[in-house]
Motif scaffolding. Structure first.
Motif, PDB file in Angstrom:
ATOM      1  N   ARG A   1       0.867  -1.176   0.000  1.00  0.00           N
ATOM      2  CA  ARG A   1       0.000   0.000   0.000  1.00  0.00           C
ATOM      3  C   ARG A   1       0.897   1.218   0.000  1.00  0.00           C
ATOM      4  NH1 ARG A   1      -2.830  -3.139   3.945  1.00  0.00           N
ATOM      5  NH2 ARG A   1      -4.767  -3.872   3.046  1.00  0.00           N
ATOM      6  N   ILE A   2       0.662   2.106  -0.949  1.00  0.00           N
ATOM      7  CA  ILE A   2       1.465   3.320  -1.079  1.00  0.00           C
ATOM      8  C   ILE A   2       0.545   4.515  -0.914  1.00  0.00           C
ATOM      9  CG2 ILE A   2       2.959   4.654  -2.608  1.00  0.00           C
ATOM     10  CD1 ILE A   2       3.647   1.994  -4.002  1.00  0.00           C
ATOM     11  N   TYR A   3       0.897   5.412   0.012  1.00  0.00           N
ATOM     12  CA  TYR A   3       0.133   6.633   0.262  1.00  0.00           C
ATOM     13  C   TYR A   3       1.014   7.828  -0.092  1.00  0.00           C
ATOM     14  CZ  TYR A   3      -2.750   3.542   3.114  1.00  0.00           C
ATOM     15  OH  TYR A   3      -3.539   2.507   3.550  1.00  0.00           O
TER      16      TYR A   3
ATOM     17  N   LYS B   1       2.159  11.513   0.319  1.00  0.00           N
ATOM     18  CA  LYS B   1       2.103  12.521   1.374  1.00  0.00           C
ATOM     19  C   LYS B   1       1.671  13.882   0.841  1.00  0.00           C
ATOM     20  CE  LYS B   1       5.568  10.679   4.535  1.00  0.00           C
ATOM     21  NZ  LYS B   1       6.841  10.985   5.205  1.00  0.00           N
ATOM     22  N   GLN B   2       1.811  14.114  -0.460  1.00  0.00           N
ATOM     23  CA  GLN B   2       1.469  15.425  -1.022  1.00  0.00           C
ATOM     24  C   GLN B   2      -0.019  15.563  -1.331  1.00  0.00           C
ATOM     25  OE1 GLN B   2       3.979  16.383  -4.341  1.00  0.00           O
ATOM     26  NE2 GLN B   2       5.775  16.610  -3.053  1.00  0.00           N
ATOM     27  N   CYS B   3      -0.614  14.573  -2.012  1.00  0.00           N
ATOM     28  CA  CYS B   3      -2.014  14.719  -2.429  1.00  0.00           C
ATOM     29  C   CYS B   3      -2.965  13.746  -1.735  1.00  0.00           C
ATOM     30  CB  CYS B   3      -2.144  14.554  -3.939  1.00  0.00           C
ATOM     31  SG  CYS B   3      -1.868  12.880  -4.538  1.00  0.00           S
ATOM     32  N   GLY B   4      -2.430  12.730  -1.025  1.00  0.00           N
ATOM     33  CA  GLY B   4      -3.276  11.790  -0.303  1.00  0.00           C
ATOM     34  C   GLY B   4      -3.773  10.609  -1.126  1.00  0.00           C
ATOM     35  N   GLU B   5      -3.337  10.492  -2.363  1.00  0.00           N
ATOM     36  CA  GLU B   5      -3.746   9.379  -3.228  1.00  0.00           C
ATOM     37  C   GLU B   5      -3.233   8.058  -2.661  1.00  0.00           C
ATOM     38  OE1 GLU B   5      -5.846   7.844  -6.213  1.00  0.00           O
ATOM     39  OE2 GLU B   5      -5.553  10.007  -6.129  1.00  0.00           O
TER      40      GLU B   5
ATOM     41  N   ASP C   1       9.003  11.116  -4.474  1.00  0.00           N
ATOM     42  CA  ASP C   1       9.845  10.878  -3.299  1.00  0.00           C
ATOM     43  C   ASP C   1       9.112  10.685  -1.976  1.00  0.00           C
ATOM     44  OD1 ASP C   1      12.226  11.152  -4.817  1.00  0.00           O
ATOM     45  OD2 ASP C   1      11.971  13.326  -4.740  1.00  0.00           O
ATOM     46  N   GLU C   2       8.033  11.397  -1.739  1.00  0.00           N
ATOM     47  CA  GLU C   2       7.408  11.422  -0.420  1.00  0.00           C
ATOM     48  C   GLU C   2       6.210  10.483  -0.336  1.00  0.00           C
ATOM     49  OE1 GLU C   2       6.743  15.383   1.033  1.00  0.00           O
ATOM     50  OE2 GLU C   2       8.354  16.136  -0.241  1.00  0.00           O
ATOM     51  N   PHE C   3       6.467   9.252   0.147  1.00  0.00           N
ATOM     52  CA  PHE C   3       5.421   8.246   0.255  1.00  0.00           C
ATOM     53  C   PHE C   3       5.475   7.547   1.605  1.00  0.00           C
ATOM     54  CE2 PHE C   3       6.551   8.318  -4.269  1.00  0.00           C
ATOM     55  CZ  PHE C   3       5.330   8.662  -4.801  1.00  0.00           C
ATOM     56  N   ILE C   4       4.330   7.028   2.028  1.00  0.00           N
ATOM     57  CA  ILE C   4       4.262   6.098   3.148  1.00  0.00           C
ATOM     58  C   ILE C   4       4.011   4.739   2.514  1.00  0.00           C
ATOM     59  CG2 ILE C   4       2.990   5.388   5.195  1.00  0.00           C
ATOM     60  CD1 ILE C   4       2.168   8.351   5.509  1.00  0.00           C
ATOM     61  N   ILE C   5       4.861   3.766   2.797  1.00  0.00           N
ATOM     62  CA  ILE C   5       4.766   2.448   2.164  1.00  0.00           C
ATOM     63  C   ILE C   5       4.542   1.405   3.234  1.00  0.00           C
ATOM     64  CG2 ILE C   5       5.948   0.745   0.760  1.00  0.00           C
ATOM     65  CD1 ILE C   5       7.513   3.092  -0.483  1.00  0.00           C
ATOM     66  N   GLU C   6       3.458   0.627   3.091  1.00  0.00           N
ATOM     67  CA  GLU C   6       3.154  -0.477   4.001  1.00  0.00           C
ATOM     68  C   GLU C   6       3.171  -1.771   3.214  1.00  0.00           C
ATOM     69  OE1 GLU C   6      -0.674   0.408   5.615  1.00  0.00           O
ATOM     70  OE2 GLU C   6       0.060   2.120   6.739  1.00  0.00           O
ATOM     71  N   GLU C   7       3.703  -2.819   3.798  1.00  0.00           N
ATOM     72  CA  GLU C   7       3.802  -4.098   3.101  1.00  0.00           C
ATOM     73  C   GLU C   7       3.114  -5.191   3.886  1.00  0.00           C
ATOM     74  OE1 GLU C   7       7.627  -7.028   2.934  1.00  0.00           O
ATOM     75  OE2 GLU C   7       8.005  -4.921   3.269  1.00  0.00           O
ATOM     76  N   GLU C   8       2.517  -6.145   3.164  1.00  0.00           N
ATOM     77  CA  GLU C   8       1.817  -7.267   3.767  1.00  0.00           C
ATOM     78  C   GLU C   8       2.100  -8.513   2.940  1.00  0.00           C
ATOM     79  OE1 GLU C   8      -2.831  -8.501   3.897  1.00  0.00           O
ATOM     80  OE2 GLU C   8      -2.349  -6.425   4.369  1.00  0.00           O
ATOM     81  N   ALA C   9       2.487  -9.602   3.589  1.00  0.00           N
ATOM     82  CA  ALA C   9       2.790 -10.838   2.877  1.00  0.00           C
ATOM     83  C   ALA C   9       1.518 -11.435   2.290  1.00  0.00           C
ATOM     84  CB  ALA C   9       3.451 -11.845   3.801  1.00  0.00           C
TER      85      ALA C   9
END
Length: 49
Positions: free
Chosen positions: A6-8, A10-14, A40-48
């Motif tokens: 999951r990639i969020y 940080k600039q536009c919230g997409e 460059d500016e993302f929040i990245i969450e990973e799930e197996a």
């Protein structure tokens, strides 16, 4: 190993949900940049899978 990412933006919230591969310390999804041209500016969450 296959992972769900999951990639969020940080600039536009997409939000993006992608499948990728975990290779050593890196996750490869093919994702390059957001629709707002942020690369460059993302929040990245990973799930197996």
């Amino acid at each position: 190993m296959r992972v769900k990412v999951r990639i969020y933006c940080k600039q536009c919230g997409e939000k993006f949900v992608l499948r990728g591969r975990r290779e050593m310390d890196r996750i490869e999804t093919g994702f390059k940049r957001c629709l707002c041209d942020n690369a460059d500016e993302f929040i990245i969450e990973e799930e197996a899978l």
